[in-house]
Design a protein around this motif. Structure first.
Motif, PDB file in Angstrom:
ATOM      1  N   CYS A  70       0.833  -1.204   0.000  1.00  0.00           N
ATOM      2  CA  CYS A  70       0.000   0.000   0.000  1.00  0.00           C
ATOM      3  C   CYS A  70       0.868   1.253   0.000  1.00  0.00           C
ATOM      4  CB  CYS A  70      -0.922  -0.020   1.214  1.00  0.00           C
ATOM      5  SG  CYS A  70      -2.047   1.398   1.300  1.00  0.00           S
ATOM      6  N   ALA A  71       1.944   1.206   0.806  1.00  0.00           N
ATOM      7  CA  ALA A  71       2.856   2.351   0.851  1.00  0.00           C
ATOM      8  C   ALA A  71       3.528   2.562  -0.502  1.00  0.00           C
ATOM      9  CB  ALA A  71       3.899   2.142   1.946  1.00  0.00           C
ATOM     10  N   VAL A  72       3.928   1.445  -1.140  1.00  0.00           N
ATOM     11  CA  VAL A  72       4.562   1.537  -2.463  1.00  0.00           C
ATOM     12  C   VAL A  72       3.598   2.122  -3.478  1.00  0.00           C
ATOM     13  CG1 VAL A  72       5.511   0.187  -4.367  1.00  0.00           C
ATOM     14  CG2 VAL A  72       6.209  -0.309  -2.021  1.00  0.00           C
ATOM     15  N   ARG A  73       2.333   1.670  -3.419  1.00  0.00           N
ATOM     16  CA  ARG A  73       1.332   2.219  -4.342  1.00  0.00           C
ATOM     17  C   ARG A  73       1.122   3.714  -4.100  1.00  0.00           C
ATOM     18  NH1 ARG A  73      -3.379  -2.501  -4.316  1.00  0.00           N
ATOM     19  NH2 ARG A  73      -2.155  -4.081  -5.457  1.00  0.00           N
ATOM     20  N   GLY A  74       1.145   4.100  -2.825  1.00  0.00           N
ATOM     21  CA  GLY A  74       1.024   5.530  -2.519  1.00  0.00           C
ATOM     22  C   GLY A  74       2.177   6.327  -3.099  1.00  0.00           C
ATOM     23  N   ILE A  75       3.383   5.770  -2.981  1.00  0.00           N
ATOM     24  CA  ILE A  75       4.559   6.444  -3.547  1.00  0.00           C
ATOM     25  C   ILE A  75       4.445   6.521  -5.063  1.00  0.00           C
ATOM     26  CG2 ILE A  75       7.051   6.255  -3.878  1.00  0.00           C
ATOM     27  CD1 ILE A  75       7.201   4.996  -1.088  1.00  0.00           C
ATOM     28  N   ALA A  77       1.707   6.615  -6.760  1.00  0.00           N
ATOM     29  CA  ALA A  77       0.693   7.630  -7.080  1.00  0.00           C
ATOM     30  C   ALA A  77       1.291   9.029  -7.003  1.00  0.00           C
ATOM     31  CB  ALA A  77      -0.493   7.499  -6.125  1.00  0.00           C
ATOM     32  N   VAL A  78       2.102   9.258  -5.967  1.00  0.00           N
ATOM     33  CA  VAL A  78       2.751  10.570  -5.832  1.00  0.00           C
ATOM     34  C   VAL A  78       3.695  10.822  -7.005  1.00  0.00           C
ATOM     35  CG1 VAL A  78       4.349  11.931  -4.433  1.00  0.00           C
ATOM     36  CG2 VAL A  78       2.538  10.614  -3.325  1.00  0.00           C
ATOM     37  N   VAL A  79       4.469   9.788  -7.363  1.00  0.00           N
ATOM     38  CA  VAL A  79       5.402   9.921  -8.489  1.00  0.00           C
ATOM     39  C   VAL A  79       4.649  10.198  -9.783  1.00  0.00           C
ATOM     40  CG1 VAL A  79       7.075   8.681  -9.911  1.00  0.00           C
ATOM     41  CG2 VAL A  79       7.187   8.509  -7.419  1.00  0.00           C
ATOM     42  N   ASN A  80       3.531   9.477  -9.987  1.00  0.00           N
ATOM     43  CA  ASN A  80       2.731   9.699 -11.199  1.00  0.00           C
ATOM     44  C   ASN A  80       2.154  11.113 -11.231  1.00  0.00           C
ATOM     45  OD1 ASN A  80       3.191   7.092 -12.095  1.00  0.00           O
ATOM     46  ND2 ASN A  80       1.359   6.268 -11.098  1.00  0.00           N
ATOM     47  N   THR A  81       1.712  11.588 -10.050  1.00  0.00           N
ATOM     48  CA  THR A  81       1.181  12.957  -9.980  1.00  0.00           C
ATOM     49  C   THR A  81       2.260  13.978 -10.314  1.00  0.00           C
ATOM     50  OG1 THR A  81      -0.418  12.282  -8.291  1.00  0.00           O
ATOM     51  CG2 THR A  81       0.051  14.635  -8.489  1.00  0.00           C
TER      52      THR A  81
END
Length: 209
Positions: A70-75, A77-81
């Motif tokens: 979940c933390a990796v997915r959050g990271i 998402a931030v990178v994609n943003t």
């Protein structure tokens, strides 16, 4: 004697260590419960306890892994943003650069057009000076209410100079038509000037007679 005593001490130390490890293993197994006696039931209970603890450990591992995922997915998402923001900024910068270049090109074209118009205006002004009477000169020659004086003769002199310039144009193949037009337009004005001059001379002659 001393070597035999040392050897015995080493053996005793190894035995104590073995017993200690054995006791630790027994304590570890005892933590599962049901190991009071070596029976079929106790062995099954031990297996059940081991499997249950293994399941709990596996479940705990999966839960921790899910948190990490979940933390990796959050990271991600931030990178994609951030990547999307960078791409948008790059597109806006590219669009702004293209717009600026287009504006500069248009400004250069306008400057060139203005320079061309200014050049044409100078040519036109030069043409008007050489090939056209001013409004005041035209009025001086054609208005019969005005006297025949120095202003009249100055305007008549300018008219004759214009016609001389037009004759020069006749010698040029490129400006021949313009020369013909100027002579045609000024011929009527010259005729009016000569008529007024003729009448003025007659009046002067009568006054003298």
């Amino acid at each position: 004697g001393s070597s035999s005593s040392s050897s015995s001490s080493n053996k005793l130390a190894k035995l104590a260590s073995t017993l200690s490890d054995h006791n630790a293993a027994i304590d570890a197994l005892a933590s599962f419960g049901g190991l009071a006696e070596n029976t079929s039931r106790s062995r099954k209970g031990l297996r059940h306890d081991i499997e249950a603890k293994s399941v709990r450990l596996h479940r705990s591992f999966l839960e921790e892994f899910a948190k990490v995922e979940c933390a990796v997915r959050g990271i991600e998402a931030v990178v994609n943003t951030l990547q999307a923001a960078c791409d948008k900024s790059a597109d806006e910068l590219r669009h702004s650069r293209l717009k600026t270049e287009a504006t500069l090109e248009q400004a250069n074209r306008l400057r060139e057009q203005r320079a061309t118009l200014q050049h044409k205006q100078k040519l036109l002004d030069t043409f008007l000076i050489k090939f056209k009477l001013s409004d005041q000169q035209m009025e001086t020659i054609t208005n019969t209410d005005l006297p025949i004086d120095s202003h009249f003769f100055a305007a008549l002199h300018s008219l004759e100079a214009i016609r001389d310039n037009a004759r020069v144009l006749l010698a040029s193949s490129r400006q021949h038509t313009a020369g013909v037009d100027v002579l045609h337009e000024t011929s009527e004005i010259l005729e009016v000037a000569y008529e007024r001059l003729f009448v003025w001379v007659q009046q002067k002659y009568r006054l003298m007679g």
